[in-house]
Design a protein around this motif. Structure first.
Motif, PDB file in Angstrom:
ATOM      1  N   VAL A 212       0.844  -1.200   0.000  1.00  0.00           N
ATOM      2  CA  VAL A 212       0.000   0.000   0.000  1.00  0.00           C
ATOM      3  C   VAL A 212       0.876   1.245   0.000  1.00  0.00           C
ATOM      4  O   VAL A 212       1.855   1.337   0.760  1.00  0.00           O
ATOM      5  N   TYR A 213       0.515   2.208  -0.855  1.00  0.00           N
ATOM      6  CA  TYR A 213       1.197   3.498  -0.912  1.00  0.00           C
ATOM      7  C   TYR A 213       0.170   4.619  -0.961  1.00  0.00           C
ATOM      8  O   TYR A 213      -0.930   4.442  -1.489  1.00  0.00           O
ATOM      9  N   HIS A 214       0.549   5.771  -0.436  1.00  0.00           N
ATOM     10  CA  HIS A 214      -0.266   6.970  -0.567  1.00  0.00           C
ATOM     11  C   HIS A 214       0.294   7.823  -1.697  1.00  0.00           C
ATOM     12  O   HIS A 214       1.512   7.969  -1.836  1.00  0.00           O
ATOM     13  N   LEU A 215      -0.618   8.383  -2.489  1.00  0.00           N
ATOM     14  CA  LEU A 215      -0.210   9.125  -3.683  1.00  0.00           C
ATOM     15  C   LEU A 215      -1.157  10.306  -3.892  1.00  0.00           C
ATOM     16  O   LEU A 215      -2.278  10.133  -4.366  1.00  0.00           O
ATOM     17  N   VAL A 216      -0.697  11.498  -3.515  1.00  0.00           N
ATOM     18  CA  VAL A 216      -1.513  12.711  -3.640  1.00  0.00           C
ATOM     19  C   VAL A 216      -0.636  13.866  -4.095  1.00  0.00           C
ATOM     20  O   VAL A 216       0.591  13.773  -4.117  1.00  0.00           O
ATOM     21  N   GLY A 217      -1.268  14.986  -4.426  1.00  0.00           N
ATOM     22  CA  GLY A 217      -0.545  16.185  -4.798  1.00  0.00           C
ATOM     23  C   GLY A 217       0.252  16.731  -3.625  1.00  0.00           C
ATOM     24  O   GLY A 217      -0.068  16.490  -2.462  1.00  0.00           O
ATOM     25  N   THR A 218       1.286  17.499  -3.945  1.00  0.00           N
ATOM     26  CA  THR A 218       2.127  18.096  -2.907  1.00  0.00           C
ATOM     27  C   THR A 218       1.465  19.359  -2.361  1.00  0.00           C
ATOM     28  O   THR A 218       1.058  20.236  -3.121  1.00  0.00           O
ATOM     29  N   GLY A 219       1.377  19.434  -1.037  1.00  0.00           N
ATOM     30  CA  GLY A 219       0.752  20.569  -0.378  1.00  0.00           C
ATOM     31  C   GLY A 219      -0.678  20.252   0.014  1.00  0.00           C
ATOM     32  O   GLY A 219      -1.323  19.382  -0.574  1.00  0.00           O
ATOM     33  N   ASP A 220      -1.167  20.948   1.040  1.00  0.00           N
ATOM     34  CA  ASP A 220      -2.540  20.697   1.475  1.00  0.00           C
ATOM     35  C   ASP A 220      -3.305  22.001   1.620  1.00  0.00           C
ATOM     36  O   ASP A 220      -2.726  23.089   1.632  1.00  0.00           O
ATOM     37  N   THR A 221      -4.609  21.882   1.711  1.00  0.00           N
ATOM     38  CA  THR A 221      -5.490  23.026   1.890  1.00  0.00           C
ATOM     39  C   THR A 221      -6.828  22.508   2.383  1.00  0.00           C
ATOM     40  O   THR A 221      -7.027  21.291   2.491  1.00  0.00           O
ATOM     41  N   ASN A 222      -7.745  23.423   2.675  1.00  0.00           N
ATOM     42  CA  ASN A 222      -9.109  22.988   2.958  1.00  0.00           C
ATOM     43  C   ASN A 222      -9.959  23.166   1.704  1.00  0.00           C
ATOM     44  O   ASN A 222      -9.510  23.710   0.696  1.00  0.00           O
ATOM     45  N   ARG A 223     -11.200  22.698   1.775  1.00  0.00           N
ATOM     46  CA  ARG A 223     -12.057  22.755   0.588  1.00  0.00           C
ATOM     47  C   ARG A 223     -12.253  24.195   0.111  1.00  0.00           C
ATOM     48  O   ARG A 223     -12.228  24.477  -1.089  1.00  0.00           O
ATOM     49  N   SER A 224     -12.474  25.104   1.048  1.00  0.00           N
ATOM     50  CA  SER A 224     -12.704  26.490   0.648  1.00  0.00           C
ATOM     51  C   SER A 224     -11.438  27.108   0.056  1.00  0.00           C
ATOM     52  O   SER A 224     -11.505  27.885  -0.904  1.00  0.00           O
ATOM     53  N   GLY A 225     -10.266  26.744   0.592  1.00  0.00           N
ATOM     54  CA  GLY A 225      -9.017  27.235   0.030  1.00  0.00           C
ATOM     55  C   GLY A 225      -8.805  26.728  -1.390  1.00  0.00           C
ATOM     56  O   GLY A 225      -8.303  27.457  -2.265  1.00  0.00           O
ATOM     57  N   PHE A 226      -9.167  25.487  -1.619  1.00  0.00           N
ATOM     58  CA  PHE A 226      -9.088  24.910  -2.967  1.00  0.00           C
ATOM     59  C   PHE A 226     -10.004  25.686  -3.907  1.00  0.00           C
ATOM     60  O   PHE A 226      -9.618  26.067  -5.021  1.00  0.00           O
ATOM     61  N   ALA A 227     -11.224  25.945  -3.456  1.00  0.00           N
ATOM     62  CA  ALA A 227     -12.174  26.697  -4.279  1.00  0.00           C
ATOM     63  C   ALA A 227     -11.659  28.106  -4.563  1.00  0.00           C
ATOM     64  O   ALA A 227     -11.783  28.613  -5.701  1.00  0.00           O
ATOM     65  N   HIS A 228     -11.098  28.774  -3.554  1.00  0.00           N
ATOM     66  CA  HIS A 228     -10.531  30.112  -3.758  1.00  0.00           C
ATOM     67  C   HIS A 228      -9.503  30.094  -4.880  1.00  0.00           C
ATOM     68  O   HIS A 228      -9.482  30.981  -5.746  1.00  0.00           O
ATOM     69  N   HIS A 229      -8.605  29.099  -4.856  1.00  0.00           N
ATOM     70  CA  HIS A 229      -7.538  29.045  -5.868  1.00  0.00           C
ATOM     71  C   HIS A 229      -8.110  28.759  -7.254  1.00  0.00           C
ATOM     72  O   HIS A 229      -7.673  29.357  -8.253  1.00  0.00           O
ATOM     73  N   ILE A 230      -9.068  27.862  -7.338  1.00  0.00           N
ATOM     74  CA  ILE A 230      -9.713  27.562  -8.621  1.00  0.00           C
ATOM     75  C   ILE A 230     -10.320  28.833  -9.216  1.00  0.00           C
ATOM     76  O   ILE A 230     -10.127  29.155 -10.398  1.00  0.00           O
ATOM     77  N   LEU A 231     -11.049  29.562  -8.392  1.00  0.00           N
ATOM     78  CA  LEU A 231     -11.765  30.735  -8.882  1.00  0.00           C
ATOM     79  C   LEU A 231     -10.830  31.905  -9.167  1.00  0.00           C
ATOM     80  O   LEU A 231     -11.038  32.652 -10.132  1.00  0.00           O
ATOM     81  N   ALA A 232      -9.789  32.058  -8.363  1.00  0.00           N
ATOM     82  CA  ALA A 232      -8.807  33.109  -8.639  1.00  0.00           C
ATOM     83  C   ALA A 232      -8.102  32.839  -9.963  1.00  0.00           C
ATOM     84  O   ALA A 232      -7.848  33.758 -10.760  1.00  0.00           O
ATOM     85  N   THR A 233      -7.784  31.577 -10.208  1.00  0.00           N
ATOM     86  CA  THR A 233      -7.160  31.195 -11.475  1.00  0.00           C
ATOM     87  C   THR A 233      -8.100  31.469 -12.629  1.00  0.00           C
ATOM     88  O   THR A 233      -7.699  32.035 -13.667  1.00  0.00           O
ATOM     89  N   SER A 234      -9.358  31.086 -12.463  1.00  0.00           N
ATOM     90  CA  SER A 234     -10.344  31.304 -13.514  1.00  0.00           C
ATOM     91  C   SER A 234     -10.508  32.795 -13.816  1.00  0.00           C
ATOM     92  O   SER A 234     -10.535  33.213 -14.978  1.00  0.00           O
ATOM     93  N   ARG A 235     -10.596  33.622 -12.775  1.00  0.00           N
ATOM     94  CA  ARG A 235     -10.758  35.068 -12.990  1.00  0.00           C
ATOM     95  C   ARG A 235      -9.558  35.648 -13.730  1.00  0.00           C
ATOM     96  O   ARG A 235      -9.711  36.497 -14.621  1.00  0.00           O
ATOM     97  N   ALA A 236      -8.353  35.194 -13.370  1.00  0.00           N
ATOM     98  CA  ALA A 236      -7.153  35.689 -14.039  1.00  0.00           C
ATOM     99  C   ALA A 236      -7.133  35.328 -15.520  1.00  0.00           C
ATOM    100  O   ALA A 236      -6.482  36.010 -16.323  1.00  0.00           O
TER     101      ALA A 236
END
Length: 302
Positions: A212-236
């Motif tokens: 068994v191995y764990h495999l995820v992206g580097t760095g963590d955030t909460n759901r709202s932080g993820f949404a903030h980044h998605i939307l900031a990227t989209s607006r840009a």
């Protein structure tokens, strides 16, 4: 090297198909219903045998987390029995299996990132069925990699990034929970890691670090932080944008409980396969950019 992937429509299967086209010496074949149907175990061996795999990637799954509470028999049939049959078929064909699992095998109460040896404690049917699938895979094929991932997103299928962008196209404000933490994980990065680990398994017949191995992206955030980044990227990028209203899990009840902490440590995978996922911020920009470009191409000009 020929990878045969269960599932045609899933995020990882689609990402593997695309990644395989960019790599010399790699062929990716996807199998789905009706040729291979995990709810019909009798279809599994013949479909895989006909595809002639060097490695089987067990990616197909029942992923409707809330619906699983009402369909436990189907969830276990696909995620446990079906996954076991895929691993068993791979063993009979003499090839390794790479099986995708989930953070939902944990209850989310740990402080900090989960490691592979932490005790499992699923909160609902989906997590329990995936844990049963892990056990089934390990029982029938000793040459297995079980890759637990979390918060996967891509331009394909239903996922958090696509949901947030879709909501932003029609709303000025989106309520997103702020007390669930995890590692956003691009399915493109998952595909790259699977190809890297597959090459190791294919090239080293004496490889002994299965498990068994764990495999995820580097760095963590909460759901709202993820949404903030998605939307900031989209607006840009002149895409849809909405404000994010941070709420608690209690304010957004769901039929199935979600783990509050889905953070996973990838140290074991990194040490074994010499591969580290990119930071999730950059990978999210790549996916949002692609989605917006696709949307622009699909919008007719007047």
């Amino acid at each position: 090297m020929r990878l045969v992937v269960t599932g045609r429509e899933g995020q990882v299967a689609a990402s593997l198909l695309e990644a395989g086209q960019r790599r010399d010496g790699i062929e990716v074949v996807t199998l789905g219903r009706p040729v291979l149907d995990l709810a019909r175990p009798d279809t599994v061996f013949d479909a895989l045998a006909a595809a002639r795999p060097d490695i089987v990637v067990s990616a197909a799954a029942y992923t409707a987390v809330d619906q699983a509470e009402d369909e436990p028999d189907l969830a276990f049939a696909v995620n446990a029995v079906g996954a076991g049959k895929v691993a068993e078929a791979a063993a009979k064909l003499g090839v390794p299996v790479i099986h995708l699992s989930t953070d939902y095998v944990f209850d989310g109460t740990k402080d900090g990132a989960y490691v592979e040896t932490d005790a499992t404690a699923p909160l609902g049917v989906y997590g329990a069925s995936k844990l049963a699938g892990e056990l089934a895979v390990a029982a029938v094929n000793p040459r297995h990699l079980i890759l637990r991932t979390a918060w996967a997103y891509s331009p394909f299928g239903k996922n958090f990034v696509r949901i947030i962008l879709g909501l932003a196209a029609n709303r000025d404000e989106i309520a997103v929970v702020a007390d669930q933490w995890g590692n956003p994980t691009s399915a493109f990065d998952l595909a790259d890691a699977i190809l890297v680990s597959s090459a190791v398994l294919h090239g080293d017949r004496s490889f002994a670090r299965f498990g068994v191995y764990h495999l995820v992206g580097t760095g963590d955030t909460n759901r709202s932080g993820f949404a903030h980044h998605i939307l900031a990227t989209s607006r840009a990028l002149d895409g849809p944008y909405a404000a994010v209203k941070e709420i608690s899990t209690r304010a957004y009840p769901t039929k199935a409980l979600r783990p509050r902490n889905s953070r996973l440590s990838t140290a074991e995978f990194e040490g074994t396969f010499n591969w580290t996922a990119p930071d999730w911020h950059g990978s999210t920009v790549d996916v949002v950019s692609r989605l917006l470009i696709a949307e622009t191409k699909c919008t007719p000009t007047l």
